[in-house]
Design a protein around this motif. Sequence first.
Motif: not given
Length: 333
Positions: A22-30, A54-57, A82-85, A88-90
């Motif tokens: 839901r957060a990603e759909r609403n423009g959250f990036r993290y 998710t796609q970019k989160l 990171n290797d799987m997706y 996209r981690t921090v």
Amino acid sequence: MDFGLVLQTDPPASQVISLMKRAERNGFRYGWTFDSAVLWQEPFVIYSQILANTQKLHVGPMVTNPGTRTWEVTASTFATLNDMYGNRTVCGIGRGDSAMRVAGRAPNTLARLGEAIDVIRDLAEGREASVDGNPIRIPWIKDGKLPVWMAAYGPKALALAGQKADGFILQLADLYLTEWMIKAVRQAAVEAGRDPSAITICVAAPAYVGEDLAHARDQCRWFGGMVGNHVADLVSRYGEHSSMVPDELTEYVKARQGYDYSHHGRAGNPSTDFVPDEIVDRFCLLGPAEAHIEKLRALRDLGVDQFAVYDMHDAKASTIDAYGTQIIPALNA
């Protein structure tokens, strides 16, 4: 300005994953979670499902610590995700409050934390690092990337963040204290020969969108208690009126009478009755959307790159939606 969502990994994990979607759909990036193995479910298992759905989160802990996992395990876990997706981690990291204390251990020293930041980043990005005096490199990592963001409050921790971290996590949204702490981090970066503008600044705090301010305060009062744990440590180390720590941060913990971690980070926490309304208002974002937008613009003007919403209250979904429809568009117009 970027936006993040912070959740606890309470069961069922499916709800955590659903809110992150839901957060990603609403423009959250993290998408961030707490990391305390006794109190909540294991976050890295859940990260895999968040990333898959998710796609970019970007996901990570707010925060892990150097003591509950060995450093090569932490690095390998991030690198596997990171290797799987994709990268996209921090890695949000700190000394360890609930994770260490609930298990009967003291938080890690800053010296140990500083060493861990370098080692975890190097290993996760495929470089050799020394672990307990032994040189180690994870051979299968290719093109790995792991930003390491450090949580800090006190002067020595702020200096360490400026010296070593890729990002600084400040868990409160008070404008005066935010300005003071950002300056301390950036000054330490300059003294270490680093580019201070290259350090990402993340402010994390509860946000509650609505007209009933008294209810919003009661739902977010727990946060003053959580921050109070760290402030109490600073008072014990530097004294009540030390020039090293602003009085604006330390005054309110005088009435603190201990802390029960079984209610950590939860609305209605009985250990946070000492937190006055003024501190809730200063540390959090409360009220109608316009009030959030005004304070976020002020934080952005101080150099904040990301605001991460602590969404631990009775209006999780509606807060995410309000940010997506009204607040994030206004900040990024």
